[in-house]
Write a protein that holds these residues in place. Structure first.
Motif, PDB file in Angstrom:
ATOM      1  N   SER A  13      18.130  -9.654   7.668  1.00  0.00           N
ATOM      2  CA  SER A  13      17.094 -10.176   7.337  1.00  0.00           C
ATOM      3  C   SER A  13      16.166 -10.639   8.439  1.00  0.00           C
ATOM      4  CB  SER A  13      17.441 -11.143   6.601  1.00  0.00           C
ATOM      5  OG  SER A  13      18.338 -12.187   7.459  1.00  0.00           O
ATOM      6  N   LEU A  14      16.215  -9.772   9.557  1.00  0.00           N
ATOM      7  CA  LEU A  14      15.583 -10.067  10.984  1.00  0.00           C
ATOM      8  C   LEU A  14      13.785 -10.210  10.209  1.00  0.00           C
ATOM      9  CD1 LEU A  14      15.190 -10.651  13.914  1.00  0.00           C
ATOM     10  CD2 LEU A  14      15.167  -8.287  14.193  1.00  0.00           C
ATOM     11  N   ASP A  22       4.043 -12.391   9.656  1.00  0.00           N
ATOM     12  CA  ASP A  22       5.490 -11.960   9.466  1.00  0.00           C
ATOM     13  C   ASP A  22       5.905 -10.726   9.326  1.00  0.00           C
ATOM     14  OD1 ASP A  22       6.153 -14.687   9.721  1.00  0.00           O
ATOM     15  OD2 ASP A  22       5.732 -15.101   7.612  1.00  0.00           O
ATOM     16  N   LEU A  23       6.573 -10.075  10.419  1.00  0.00           N
ATOM     17  CA  LEU A  23       7.185  -8.681  10.378  1.00  0.00           C
ATOM     18  C   LEU A  23       8.524  -8.560  10.144  1.00  0.00           C
ATOM     19  CD1 LEU A  23       5.382  -6.214  10.474  1.00  0.00           C
ATOM     20  CD2 LEU A  23       6.206  -6.153  12.857  1.00  0.00           C
ATOM     21  N   ALA A  24       9.032  -7.931   9.172  1.00  0.00           N
ATOM     22  CA  ALA A  24      10.465  -7.397   9.090  1.00  0.00           C
ATOM     23  C   ALA A  24      10.762  -6.295   9.873  1.00  0.00           C
ATOM     24  CB  ALA A  24      10.718  -7.342   7.475  1.00  0.00           C
ATOM     25  N   HIS A 617       6.550   0.949  10.043  1.00  0.00           N
ATOM     26  CA  HIS A 617       6.067  -0.211   9.431  1.00  0.00           C
ATOM     27  C   HIS A 617       4.922   0.366   8.286  1.00  0.00           C
ATOM     28  CE1 HIS A 617       7.185  -1.590  13.368  1.00  0.00           C
ATOM     29  NE2 HIS A 617       7.457  -2.666  12.815  1.00  0.00           N
ATOM     30  N   ASN A 618       4.543   1.471   7.954  1.00  0.00           N
ATOM     31  CA  ASN A 618       3.688   1.813   7.121  1.00  0.00           C
ATOM     32  C   ASN A 618       4.133   2.759   6.017  1.00  0.00           C
ATOM     33  OD1 ASN A 618       0.790   0.519   7.897  1.00  0.00           O
ATOM     34  ND2 ASN A 618       1.766   1.278   9.740  1.00  0.00           N
ATOM     35  N   ILE A 619       5.495   2.766   5.684  1.00  0.00           N
ATOM     36  CA  ILE A 619       6.046   3.612   4.614  1.00  0.00           C
ATOM     37  C   ILE A 619       5.499   2.848   3.168  1.00  0.00           C
ATOM     38  CG2 ILE A 619       8.086   4.533   3.585  1.00  0.00           C
ATOM     39  CD1 ILE A 619       9.304   4.537   6.269  1.00  0.00           C
ATOM     40  N   ARG A 620       5.080   3.943   2.471  1.00  0.00           N
ATOM     41  CA  ARG A 620       4.398   3.331   1.169  1.00  0.00           C
ATOM     42  C   ARG A 620       5.260   3.632   0.084  1.00  0.00           C
ATOM     43  NH1 ARG A 620      -0.729   7.123   1.245  1.00  0.00           N
ATOM     44  NH2 ARG A 620      -0.974   6.147  -1.075  1.00  0.00           N
ATOM     45  N   PRO A 621       5.993   2.464  -0.292  1.00  0.00           N
ATOM     46  CA  PRO A 621       7.147   2.554  -1.682  1.00  0.00           C
ATOM     47  C   PRO A 621       6.204   3.066  -2.733  1.00  0.00           C
ATOM     48  CG  PRO A 621       7.202   0.593  -0.436  1.00  0.00           C
ATOM     49  CD  PRO A 621       6.075   1.225   0.460  1.00  0.00           C
ATOM     50  N   ARG A 622       6.950   3.800  -3.622  1.00  0.00           N
ATOM     51  CA  ARG A 622       6.656   4.383  -4.956  1.00  0.00           C
ATOM     52  C   ARG A 622       5.763   5.439  -4.945  1.00  0.00           C
ATOM     53  NH1 ARG A 622       7.540  -0.729  -5.132  1.00  0.00           N
ATOM     54  NH2 ARG A 622       5.252  -1.440  -4.609  1.00  0.00           N
ATOM     55  N   ALA A 623       5.147   5.926  -3.521  1.00  0.00           N
ATOM     56  CA  ALA A 623       4.591   7.174  -3.464  1.00  0.00           C
ATOM     57  C   ALA A 623       5.368   8.281  -3.573  1.00  0.00           C
ATOM     58  CB  ALA A 623       3.603   6.943  -2.271  1.00  0.00           C
ATOM     59  N   GLU A 624       4.642   9.206  -3.875  1.00  0.00           N
ATOM     60  CA  GLU A 624       5.321  10.570  -3.795  1.00  0.00           C
ATOM     61  C   GLU A 624       5.435  11.097  -2.470  1.00  0.00           C
ATOM     62  OE1 GLU A 624       7.380  12.344  -6.181  1.00  0.00           O
ATOM     63  OE2 GLU A 624       7.314  10.612  -7.483  1.00  0.00           O
ATOM     64  N   TYR A 625       6.543  11.292  -1.784  1.00  0.00           N
ATOM     65  CA  TYR A 625       6.548  11.925  -0.382  1.00  0.00           C
ATOM     66  C   TYR A 625       6.864  13.089  -0.325  1.00  0.00           C
ATOM     67  CZ  TYR A 625       5.529   7.674   2.522  1.00  0.00           C
ATOM     68  OH  TYR A 625       4.619   6.594   3.310  1.00  0.00           O
ATOM     69  N   PRO A 626       6.547  14.075   0.574  1.00  0.00           N
ATOM     70  CA  PRO A 626       7.128  15.374   0.853  1.00  0.00           C
ATOM     71  C   PRO A 626       8.599  15.152   1.236  1.00  0.00           C
ATOM     72  CG  PRO A 626       5.570  14.572   2.687  1.00  0.00           C
ATOM     73  CD  PRO A 626       5.565  13.692   1.675  1.00  0.00           C
ATOM     74  N   TYR A 647      13.503   4.686  11.314  1.00  0.00           N
ATOM     75  CA  TYR A 647      12.674   5.344  10.575  1.00  0.00           C
ATOM     76  C   TYR A 647      13.220   6.289   9.244  1.00  0.00           C
ATOM     77  CZ  TYR A 647       9.058   8.951   8.785  1.00  0.00           C
ATOM     78  OH  TYR A 647       8.292   9.871   8.197  1.00  0.00           O
ATOM     79  N   VAL A 648      14.264   6.796   9.504  1.00  0.00           N
ATOM     80  CA  VAL A 648      15.019   7.516   8.513  1.00  0.00           C
ATOM     81  C   VAL A 648      15.768   6.413   7.521  1.00  0.00           C
ATOM     82  CG1 VAL A 648      16.858   8.716   7.495  1.00  0.00           C
ATOM     83  CG2 VAL A 648      15.301   9.620   9.515  1.00  0.00           C
ATOM     84  N   ALA A 649      16.119   5.246   7.996  1.00  0.00           N
ATOM     85  CA  ALA A 649      16.651   4.233   7.320  1.00  0.00           C
ATOM     86  C   ALA A 649      15.659   3.540   6.234  1.00  0.00           C
ATOM     87  CB  ALA A 649      17.200   3.137   8.102  1.00  0.00           C
ATOM     88  N   ALA A 650      14.645   3.487   6.785  1.00  0.00           N
ATOM     89  CA  ALA A 650      13.253   2.762   5.948  1.00  0.00           C
ATOM     90  C   ALA A 650      12.795   3.678   5.165  1.00  0.00           C
ATOM     91  CB  ALA A 650      12.083   2.380   6.876  1.00  0.00           C
TER      92      ALA A 650
END
Length: 700
Positions: A13-14, A22-24, A617-626, A647-650
């Motif tokens: 929860s950092l 506020d940046l997680a 920091h800019n991965i877009r949840p619910r977007a269809e990624y390649p 990056y992979v974890a995110a």
């Protein structure tokens, strides 16, 4: 084949408050060194197990591995270096993990093995040691070589007796990004850092680099510090010694920006240094405002390439006065021209200059006053490079390479201009079966950007679209020029298209092109790369739904950033050893050198630019990624693997559709250089099979 079940990843929860936001950073724990953190090591093992199981099921992977192996199976040589009548070069018979250093007595002699790194044992606990650089002494009696361990940027310097092939006891540690400058045959200059803190060798920032003199046969503790900048602990220093042994040239930088200082040290051939007072450093360019590249020295004249007052660079001669230390004059030998002057050498009584033109290179031979003599031309799209040698030599060696042509080495008689083959590889394919085109496409703002397109001649003639692999870099003033890769050739042999875009931020067109893709202009690099993909599809070169992208290091960041911005455009991607956390890159190893390219996360204006495109920091949840296969290595101490881990974890935690988002971590490997052939083949087959699966390229 849908996404596998990903291993669990702890999410903390950092949250940090930076410039009003506020940046997680829930995966910061993955920044710990995999060697010292059992938790990170376990996580990497689980990720590798998941990706290995998935990759093993890909259709055609095994056949692809054998195809790449067959494309590696050709004899290849490095450019020869002449010293004391001997010729030194490396040779790989084809599938050797490392090239073997050989020596030949005279041009017509028979090569004998001097150093075979394939026989270096790993039983000593030193890891996988590979041969990196090697420099013969002026008389050819000794060779200084650098050993790389597990792909790290750290180097160990060793010495070899050329007559016997025996390794001497001399052993110099903690060299990093160093050249070796022989001072006669009795000693040499090199660059190193102090030993890093225990357990921090692969992640801690480095400071206090210095130039040292080592006398052959003495311990490292007896080395003499020749040059250092204690008032600028962050400066990097590189050195060169003129071929006549009269001058040492030290070029210092504070970042990857082409701005350097130049100091010269007068030498006496074979002199043994007694102390630092014997090495007066005279400033030639004391202020870090322009770029300087040392070419060569003859007597008290030194030749440099510089962009001082010339964005596309010019050639100058510095005239030194030994009787009045510190006195010198600078004269222009060749003015700036439209093409960028990239490199140069003096061989015999000729200057051989390499220029960049539209992302390719060509060479021009002039006399020492810059009067044009002749151009070295090749009737093909490719790159001529090398041109090693020294003043007085009647010959030089160069190589020509292209996307469909492995390097062929030629000997050039500098007096007659006649070129003769020295080593031309025998191939398992016909280069004429492939066509290399250079096209231009408009970017988002209308800028014309060049791109190479390579494919089978039959495919180009038919006009049919095909699965396409697009590669890019676009940073650090680095120019991408045509070159051969057995892995890429396997993609082409299978019927795919390869494209390389010379996007802004690179060094293909001088300073303006570089500046247009760095700092606040970094988005131009991404726009160019996206426009390249759109062009390939629009022109019917890339099949719809069949475009893959790839890039390494800064190019890995490029790939990840454009995925976030245009996930719909790409079917698959391979971000390799990428810089993914743009808000913390400067905290590890050499990351602080990159602030002039990216900006400093400590400055608000820069932070906001970085925050806007940072892949993590800019991965877009619910977007269809390649489909994404992230690749890195456990000993990468240039771009630490924590970037890829986080990056992979995110990616895996976000809802990005059904396509897989996997991590492949190479053991006992680093940022790329020094990777054994078997590892290159295995990783190449995995990556290409993954991209082929999701672009529809048939492999069986």
């Amino acid at each position: 084949m849908s996404a596998p079940r990903y291993p669990p990843t702890r999410r903390d929860s950092l949250i940090e408050h930076q410039f009003g936001e506020d940046l997680a950073d829930p995966y910061r724990w993955l920044e710990a060194d995999v060697r010292s953190s059992p938790e990170v090591a376990t996580w990497v093992q689980q990720q590798n197990a998941a990706s290995s199981a998935y990759l093993a099921e890909l259709p055609g992977r095994n056949a692809l591995r054998e195809k790449i192996r067959s494309l590696f199976a050709y004899e290849r040589f490095s450019l020869p270096r002449k010293a004391g009548g001997r010729y030194f070069y490396t040779r790989n018979s084809g599938l050797q993990n490392q090239a073997v250093l050989q020596v030949r007595e005279g041009l017509g002699g028979t090569g004998r093995v001097l150093v075979d790194p394939n026989n270096w044992s790993t039983e000593t606990g030193e890891g996988l040691r590979t041969l990196d650089a090697w420099v013969p002494s002026p008389a050819g009696r000794l060779v200084a070589l650098t050993q790389q361990r597990d792909g790290s940027d750290w180097r160990t310097i060793r010495l070899v007796d050329v007559n016997t092939g025996a390794m001497l006891a001399d052993r110099l540690e903690w060299a990093n990004d160093t050249a070796i400058g022989w001072v006669g045959d009795g000693g040499f200059l090199y660059a190193r850092y102090p030993a890093p803190p225990e357990g921090e060798a692969y992640r801690a920032p480095v400071y206090d680099k210095a130039i040292w003199y080592h006398r052959v046969g003495t311990p490292q503790s007896a080395d003499v510090k020749v040059f250092a900048t204690p008032d600028h602990r962050d400066w990097n220093h590189r050195l060169a010694v003129s071929s006549d042994g009269r001058w040492a040239v030290i070029i210092s930088s504070a970042s990857t920006l082409p701005r350097r200082t130049v100091h010269v040290i007068p030498l006496v051939r074979g002199r043994l240094a007694a102390g630092a007072q014997d090495w007066p450093a005279l400033p030639i360019a004391a202020e870090m405002t322009d770029d300087w590249k040392f070419i060569e020295g003859i007597g008290d004249q030194l030749w440099f390439i510089t962009n001082a007052g010339a964005p596309h660079y010019r050639l100058v001669r510095v005239n030194l006065d030994r009787q009045q230390p510190g006195q010198f004059s600078i004269n222009t030998v060749i003015d700036e021209r439209l093409d960028t002057l990239d490199a140069g050498r003096i061989v015999g009584r000729r200057l051989i200059l390499s220029y960049l033109q539209q992302g390719a290179s060509y060479a021009v031979v002039t006399d020492l006053n810059g009067h044009p003599q002749r151009a070295i031309t090749v009737d093909a799209i490719g790159s001529a490079s090398g041109f090693g040698g020294r003043p007085g030599d009647p010959e030089t060696f160069y190589q020509f390479s292209s996307f469909n042509q492995p390097p062929s080495i030629f000997r050039l008689d500098t007096r007659t201009g006649k070129a003769t083959p020295f080593a031309v590889p025998r191939l398992s394919f016909n280069p004429d079966d492939y066509v290399v085109e250079q096209r231009t496409f408009p970017s988002k703002d209308g800028t014309k950007v060049p791109m190479y397109v390579v494919r089978k001649r039959s495919l180009a003639s038919s006009g049919a679209a095909a699965p396409t692999l697009l590669y890019g870099y676009g940073g650090f003033d680095v120019a991408l020029t045509p070159g051969y890769s057995p892995v890429r050739m396997a993609w082409l042999e299978a019927g795919g298209v390869f494209a390389l875009a010379n996007i802004r931020g690179g060094g293909e067109f001088g300073r303006a092109w570089y500046d247009a893709g760095r700092l606040a202009n970094k988005q131009n690099s991404f726009d160019d790369f996206i426009a390249a993909g759109e062009y390939l599809i629009k022109e019917g070169i890339a099949a719809k739904g069949g475009l893959a992208i790839q890039g390494g290091s800064n190019g890995g960041m490029l790939v990840a950033a454009v995925i976030n911005q245009r996930p719909d455009l790409f079917a698959a991607a391979n971000p390799d050893v990428g810089v993914m956390d743009m808000l913390r890159f400067d905290r590890f190893t050499s990351g602080r050198f990159w602030v002039d390219d990216y900006g400093s996360p400590a400055r608000e204006a820069d932070w906001r630019v970085l925050r806007a495109y940072s892949p993590y920091h800019n991965i877009r949840p619910r977007a269809e990624y390649p489909a994404i296969l992230v690749t890195t290595a456990d000993t990468d101490d240039r771009v630490v693997p924590a970037h890829s881990f986080k990056y992979v974890a995110a990616l895996q935690a976000a809802d990005l559709g059904a396509r897989p988002h996997l991590l492949r971590v190479e053991a006992q490997a680093g940022h790329g250089p020094g990777k054994p052939v078997d590892k290159v083949i295995a990783s190449g087959a995995d990556v290409l099979a993954f991209l082929a699966k999701w672009t529809g390229l048939p492999l069986e």
